[in-house]
Design a protein around this motif. Structure first.
Motif, PDB file in Angstrom:
ATOM      1  N   ALA A   1       0.847  -1.200   0.000  1.00  0.00           N
ATOM      2  CA  ALA A   1       0.000   0.000   0.000  1.00  0.00           C
ATOM      3  C   ALA A   1       0.880   1.248   0.000  1.00  0.00           C
ATOM      4  CB  ALA A   1      -0.908  -0.008   1.228  1.00  0.00           C
ATOM      5  N   PRO A   2       0.468   2.281  -0.754  1.00  0.00           N
ATOM      6  CA  PRO A   2      -0.845   2.482  -1.379  1.00  0.00           C
ATOM      7  C   PRO A   2      -1.019   1.880  -2.769  1.00  0.00           C
ATOM      8  CG  PRO A   2       0.471   4.460  -1.618  1.00  0.00           C
ATOM      9  CD  PRO A   2       1.296   3.515  -0.784  1.00  0.00           C
ATOM     10  N   ARG A   3      -0.061   1.139  -3.249  1.00  0.00           N
ATOM     11  CA  ARG A   3      -0.171   0.573  -4.598  1.00  0.00           C
ATOM     12  C   ARG A   3      -1.237  -0.513  -4.627  1.00  0.00           C
ATOM     13  NH1 ARG A   3       3.594   0.957  -8.764  1.00  0.00           N
ATOM     14  NH2 ARG A   3       5.141   1.786  -7.320  1.00  0.00           N
ATOM     15  N   THR A   4      -1.940  -0.639  -5.738  1.00  0.00           N
ATOM     16  CA  THR A   4      -2.912  -1.703  -5.978  1.00  0.00           C
ATOM     17  C   THR A   4      -2.610  -2.342  -7.326  1.00  0.00           C
ATOM     18  OG1 THR A   4      -4.589  -0.468  -7.231  1.00  0.00           O
ATOM     19  CG2 THR A   4      -4.633  -0.240  -4.813  1.00  0.00           C
ATOM     20  N   PRO A   5      -3.265  -3.464  -7.661  1.00  0.00           N
ATOM     21  CA  PRO A   5      -3.043  -4.049  -8.988  1.00  0.00           C
ATOM     22  C   PRO A   5      -3.479  -3.137 -10.129  1.00  0.00           C
ATOM     23  CG  PRO A   5      -4.082  -5.633  -7.523  1.00  0.00           C
ATOM     24  CD  PRO A   5      -4.115  -4.315  -6.818  1.00  0.00           C
ATOM     25  N   PHE A   6      -4.339  -2.155  -9.826  1.00  0.00           N
ATOM     26  CA  PHE A   6      -4.881  -1.280 -10.858  1.00  0.00           C
ATOM     27  C   PHE A   6      -4.026  -0.021 -10.992  1.00  0.00           C
ATOM     28  CE2 PHE A   6      -8.287  -3.835  -9.197  1.00  0.00           C
ATOM     29  CZ  PHE A   6      -9.052  -4.177 -10.295  1.00  0.00           C
ATOM     30  N   LYS A   7      -3.473   0.184 -12.155  1.00  0.00           N
ATOM     31  CA  LYS A   7      -2.674   1.377 -12.408  1.00  0.00           C
ATOM     32  C   LYS A   7      -3.549   2.622 -12.248  1.00  0.00           C
ATOM     33  CE  LYS A   7       0.237   0.978 -15.727  1.00  0.00           C
ATOM     34  NZ  LYS A   7       0.829   0.880 -17.092  1.00  0.00           N
ATOM     35  N   GLY A   8      -3.071   3.559 -11.440  1.00  0.00           N
ATOM     36  CA  GLY A   8      -3.800   4.805 -11.243  1.00  0.00           C
ATOM     37  C   GLY A   8      -4.809   4.782 -10.117  1.00  0.00           C
ATOM     38  N   ILE A   9      -4.981   3.626  -9.469  1.00  0.00           N
ATOM     39  CA  ILE A   9      -5.903   3.517  -8.328  1.00  0.00           C
ATOM     40  C   ILE A   9      -5.095   3.110  -7.099  1.00  0.00           C
ATOM     41  CG2 ILE A   9      -7.881   2.293  -7.362  1.00  0.00           C
ATOM     42  CD1 ILE A   9      -8.989   2.047 -10.173  1.00  0.00           C
ATOM     43  N   SER A  10      -5.286   3.819  -6.002  1.00  0.00           N
ATOM     44  CA  SER A  10      -4.485   3.612  -4.798  1.00  0.00           C
ATOM     45  C   SER A  10      -5.359   3.172  -3.634  1.00  0.00           C
ATOM     46  CB  SER A  10      -3.748   4.904  -4.416  1.00  0.00           C
ATOM     47  OG  SER A  10      -2.892   5.335  -5.455  1.00  0.00           O
ATOM     48  N   GLU A  11      -4.694   2.691  -2.597  1.00  0.00           N
ATOM     49  CA  GLU A  11      -5.349   2.262  -1.369  1.00  0.00           C
ATOM     50  C   GLU A  11      -4.898   3.178  -0.240  1.00  0.00           C
ATOM     51  OE1 GLU A  11      -5.469  -1.754   1.480  1.00  0.00           O
ATOM     52  OE2 GLU A  11      -4.001  -1.568  -0.137  1.00  0.00           O
ATOM     53  N   LEU A  12      -5.837   3.694   0.547  1.00  0.00           N
ATOM     54  CA  LEU A  12      -5.443   4.432   1.741  1.00  0.00           C
ATOM     55  C   LEU A  12      -4.888   3.425   2.730  1.00  0.00           C
ATOM     56  CD1 LEU A  12      -5.417   7.229   3.131  1.00  0.00           C
ATOM     57  CD2 LEU A  12      -7.588   6.586   4.207  1.00  0.00           C
ATOM     58  N   PRO A  13      -3.620   3.565   3.154  1.00  0.00           N
ATOM     59  CA  PRO A  13      -3.033   2.560   4.047  1.00  0.00           C
ATOM     60  C   PRO A  13      -3.732   2.531   5.400  1.00  0.00           C
ATOM     61  CG  PRO A  13      -1.331   3.914   3.012  1.00  0.00           C
ATOM     62  CD  PRO A  13      -2.642   4.587   2.744  1.00  0.00           C
ATOM     63  N   PRO A  14      -3.642   1.419   6.116  1.00  0.00           N
ATOM     64  CA  PRO A  14      -4.215   1.350   7.464  1.00  0.00           C
ATOM     65  C   PRO A  14      -3.635   2.444   8.360  1.00  0.00           C
ATOM     66  CG  PRO A  14      -3.545  -0.820   6.714  1.00  0.00           C
ATOM     67  CD  PRO A  14      -3.024   0.150   5.709  1.00  0.00           C
ATOM     68  N   GLY A  15      -4.439   2.900   9.317  1.00  0.00           N
ATOM     69  CA  GLY A  15      -3.973   3.883  10.286  1.00  0.00           C
ATOM     70  C   GLY A  15      -3.660   5.230   9.686  1.00  0.00           C
ATOM     71  N   HIS A  16      -4.298   5.584   8.583  1.00  0.00           N
ATOM     72  CA  HIS A  16      -4.041   6.855   7.901  1.00  0.00           C
ATOM     73  C   HIS A  16      -5.318   7.676   7.755  1.00  0.00           C
ATOM     74  CE1 HIS A  16      -0.092   5.319   6.872  1.00  0.00           C
ATOM     75  NE2 HIS A  16       0.214   6.466   6.292  1.00  0.00           N
ATOM     76  N   VAL A  17      -5.124   8.978   7.695  1.00  0.00           N
ATOM     77  CA  VAL A  17      -6.177   9.949   7.410  1.00  0.00           C
ATOM     78  C   VAL A  17      -5.758  10.730   6.171  1.00  0.00           C
ATOM     79  CG1 VAL A  17      -7.231  12.114   8.188  1.00  0.00           C
ATOM     80  CG2 VAL A  17      -7.025  10.194   9.771  1.00  0.00           C
ATOM     81  N   MET A  18      -6.701  10.992   5.291  1.00  0.00           N
ATOM     82  CA  MET A  18      -6.462  11.827   4.116  1.00  0.00           C
ATOM     83  C   MET A  18      -7.406  13.022   4.165  1.00  0.00           C
ATOM     84  SD  MET A  18      -7.000  10.906   0.066  1.00  0.00           S
ATOM     85  CE  MET A  18      -5.520   9.905  -0.054  1.00  0.00           C
ATOM     86  N   ILE A  19      -6.879  14.191   3.841  1.00  0.00           N
ATOM     87  CA  ILE A  19      -7.688  15.400   3.749  1.00  0.00           C
ATOM     88  C   ILE A  19      -7.578  15.960   2.335  1.00  0.00           C
ATOM     89  CG2 ILE A  19      -8.075  17.743   4.579  1.00  0.00           C
ATOM     90  CD1 ILE A  19      -8.732  15.686   6.670  1.00  0.00           C
ATOM     91  N   ALA A  20      -8.728  16.082   1.660  1.00  0.00           N
ATOM     92  CA  ALA A  20      -8.792  16.713   0.340  1.00  0.00           C
ATOM     93  C   ALA A  20      -9.502  18.050   0.502  1.00  0.00           C
ATOM     94  CB  ALA A  20      -9.557  15.821  -0.637  1.00  0.00           C
ATOM     95  N   SER A  21      -8.818  19.121   0.142  1.00  0.00           N
ATOM     96  CA  SER A  21      -9.389  20.462   0.243  1.00  0.00           C
ATOM     97  C   SER A  21      -9.158  21.199  -1.066  1.00  0.00           C
ATOM     98  CB  SER A  21      -8.749  21.226   1.403  1.00  0.00           C
ATOM     99  OG  SER A  21      -7.416  21.579   1.095  1.00  0.00           O
ATOM    100  N   ARG A  22      -9.581  22.449  -1.115  1.00  0.00           N
ATOM    101  CA  ARG A  22      -9.372  23.242  -2.325  1.00  0.00           C
ATOM    102  C   ARG A  22      -7.893  23.535  -2.545  1.00  0.00           C
ATOM    103  NH1 ARG A  22     -14.078  21.806  -4.384  1.00  0.00           N
ATOM    104  NH2 ARG A  22     -15.831  22.404  -3.053  1.00  0.00           N
ATOM    105  N   ASP A  23      -7.067  23.318  -1.505  1.00  0.00           N
ATOM    106  CA  ASP A  23      -5.627  23.569  -1.619  1.00  0.00           C
ATOM    107  C   ASP A  23      -4.832  22.326  -2.022  1.00  0.00           C
ATOM    108  OD1 ASP A  23      -5.961  26.236  -0.808  1.00  0.00           O
ATOM    109  OD2 ASP A  23      -5.942  25.652   1.304  1.00  0.00           O
TER     110      ASP A  23
END
Length: 669
Positions: free
Chosen positions: A191-213
């Motif tokens: 992780a974050p790699r998956t078998p699908f090119k261009g698609i990722s996995e959020l690793p365990p114990g992680h937080v992601m924040i997507a904002s306008r920045d």
């Protein structure tokens, strides 16, 4: 347990947004057959497929706070939600439901993204904060529940399973060669790699924040161990104290995992861990407990005699699914459709059949013993590493290497090899200071299957070194840990979420709308066990010593003293002797192998011939056979068909919406 999907910052036309979200969540209906919902706010969308377990009537999602400024789509369970709810009410929060989902919403209002640190549970969720214009994605500490995403310049899309992301325009399934190289080394992609090119996995114990920045990720938890000190003797008083702490924590982990508004059952393999879990449940459940197990027609894999012993001892209401070679062969296409990745072992197939049995009996939740081997050092790989280090300490000894024959007694072909072969197989020349020392024999054996890669695939992989990649990912303090702790980390932080909890856990259970719960993976118990001296976990060559001591009175003696028998299933023989596998084996025809382009068809043909002549062929050949066959099925399932998606109107072209894009930045969210 549920399925979630959604997006942030994607230019989806308003009139098409709900249709897109509906298509995404329909692909996850097996995860949540009890209802679904969607929410749209400009360029933000949330979708949810619900499996009703807590607050069956009132927990519909997506769910919001009082003023509609915080929205959530949640997959999983928060087991300490009762205590958290009481604390939040005392602080003035008003609840509309009795669900654990609403607890997360109010906790987020209090603590923001740090709310995850208060949660004891298995979860993956998305929170849309309208005021701050940010989307938060989070995954539980150990990686029980899955969460995938595709991120580009203009936004991010996410879902519980990849198949939902493939509904988005501009996202197509193509194989990532590096991921395949990793799977043929470790049995899973890193992780974050998956078998699908261009698609990722959020690793365990992680937080992601997507904002306008932009998009950032941070880790909020990981497996950790004390620095190694001199392996001092442990007093009887200290051992007794730790034994009691383990027992109390385990029972509490079971107690809170029984919180549900539907019946909770148990998986019972007949081994120590599932027997402990089942016996512990019995301390809290006054009614006759429903238990479920797999039995095999092949005696080498069957543990039904031990299952029956536990059923009689605990008075369980027990159901069994009998797994034949035909079942494994016939199940493979469905299995790969749900795992969404190639597999190197057939062990997930019987688990798919088992969850089907559970569902057919009207049970939505089962508790299992998964995690005990990682947390309390139960796997053979830990004993193997200890024996190898013992031999390496006196390289000239003729007696010490004889201990290698005590390893893997259930693998007769290995036992029949010469002493020189055994020493080479177990890596007598491996450097003791290699951080991967404990797992090098397994990695080497698995990686031998890469010898079947085609010339084109080899060229696309280039000089990539999977082992070097893994070494580079290890935490800075790894080198200070005891060798047993290092081996535990490799199992717990990588194989556990990458394979055990994924292909063999969540994906095959949720294929039939069944939620698995894992008391041994309560983070409080993990953190307690990590502090226990290694000699109390692996005492001599007795695995899980302190765990055994903590439950002596709960199990029949024959179960309590059982040596670890790894869960396995028939492999190449299941396909080559099956009456129903002709269609599946057609994936290994030269024409199909050459069309996919991943493997050398001539070499694969020789492997198939060898396995036909020697149906009980060795571990290495079985890994290669299953890995190659499942990769071909994966290709057929995801990349070969013309998807024929319905057209949709977007504010900009689909190719522009999902083209380019920087990788996710690491840092504080």
């Amino acid at each position: 347990m549920c399925g979630i999907a959604g997006y942030f910052g994607l230019p989806v036309a308003p009139e098409e947004a709900r249709a897109l979200l509906s298509r995404m969540i329909e692909t996850l209906q097996h995860r949540g057959p009890d209802g679904n919902g969607t929410y749209v706010d400009g360029d933000v969308g949330l979708a949810h497929a619900r499996l009703s377990i807590i607050d069956v009537g009132g927990g519909r999602q997506p769910m919001c706070n009082e003023d509609g400024t915080v929205w959530i789509s949640f997959n999983g369970e928060v087991f300490n939600y009762v205590e958290l709810r009481e604390e939040l009410i005392a602080r003035g929060h008003v609840f509309k439901t009795r669900s654990d989902t609403e607890v997360i919403v109010h906790l987020y209002e209090e603590r923001g993204p740090d709310c995850v640190e208060a949660l004891n549970g298995d979860f993956a969720f998305a929170i849309w904060d309208q005021r701050r214009q940010r989307m938060m994605l989070a995954r539980d500490r150990v990686g029980v529940r899955p969460l995938y995403y595709a991120q580009r310049d203009r936004g991010i899309a996410f879902a519980s399973e990849v198949k939902a992301l493939l509904e988005l325009p501009g996202i197509d399934a193509s194989l990532d060669p590096i991921a395949l190289d990793q799977m043929f080394t470790f049995w899973f992609p890193l992780a974050p790699r998956t078998p699908f090119k261009g698609i990722s996995e959020l690793p365990p114990g992680h937080v992601m924040i997507a904002s306008r920045d932009g998009v950032t990720t941070r880790r909020y938890w990981q497996f950790s161990y004390p620095d190694a000190v001199e392996d001092r003797p442990v007093s009887a008083r200290e051992e007794a104290r730790l034994t009691e702490e383990v027992r109390e924590m385990l029972l509490d982990a079971v107690r809170i995992r029984l919180r549900a508004d539907v019946p909770v059952g148990a998986y019972l393999s007949g081994g120590l861990d599932s027997s402990i879990t089942t016996a512990a449940i019995g301390k809290f459940v006054p009614d006759q407990l429903r238990s479920f197990s797999v039995a095999f027609e092949t005696p080498e894999y069957d543990e039904s005699v031990f299952q029956e012993e536990m059923v009689a001892a605990l008075g369980l209401r027990h159901s069994v699914t009998y797994c034949r070679d035909d079942d494994i062969a016939g199940t493979l296409p469905e299995l790969i459709r749900h795992t969404e990745r190639p597999i190197m072992r057939t062990a997930p197939a019987p688990m798919l059949l088992l969850s089907r049995l559970v569902s057919e009996n009207g049970i939505k939740v089962v508790m299992t013993g998964e995690g005990a081997d990682e947390v309390f050092a139960g796997y053979d790989v830990f004993k193997e590493a200890k024996v190898r280090r013992f031999c390496a300490a006196q390289p000239g000894s003729r007696l010490r290497p004889l201990l290698l024959r005590k390893l893997y007694p259930y693998m007769p072909r290995l036992q029949g090899q010469s002493q020189r072969y055994l020493e080479a197989f177990f890596g007598s020349q491996d450097a003791l200071d290699d951080p991967l020392y404990s797992h090098l024999p397994r990695f080497r054996t698995s990686a031998a299957a890469k010898g079947f890669f085609s010339a084109d695939l080899r060229a696309s992989i280039g000089d990539y070194d999977a082992l070097a990649d893994l070494r580079d990912q290890l935490p800075a303090e790894f080198g200070r840990w005891h060798p047993l702790s290092q081996a535990q980390y490799l199992e717990s932080a990588y194989l556990l979420p990458g394979y055990i909890l994924s292909s063999q856990g969540d994906r095959v259970a949720m294929a039939n709308g069944v939620e698995g719960r894992f008391p041994f993976l309560d983070h409080r118990l993990i953190e307690l066990a990590s502090r226990i001296p290694p000699r109390l976990k692996l005492k001599g060559l007795t695995e899980k010593h302190i765990l055994r001591r903590s439950v002596t009175d709960m199990l029949p003696e024959g179960i309590a003293k059982r040596t670890k028998q790894p869960y396995r299933a028939p492999e190449s023989r299941a396909f080559l002797r099956s009456r129903v596998s002709a269609t599946v084996l057609d994936h290994l025809s030269p024409a199909n192998l050459d069309a996919a382009g991943y493997f050398d068809s001539k070499l694969v043909g020789r492997l198939v011939t060898k396995c036909e002549k020697l149906p009980s062929t060795g571990f290495r050949d079985n890994l290669a056979f299953v890995g190659i066959l499942s990769t071909q099925v994966w290709h057929e399932t995801f990349t070969k068909p013309a998807r024929g998606r319905r057209g949709m109107s977007v504010a900009t072209s689909a190719s522009e919406a999902f083209s380019g894009g920087a990788s996710v930045a690491q840092g504080n969210a």
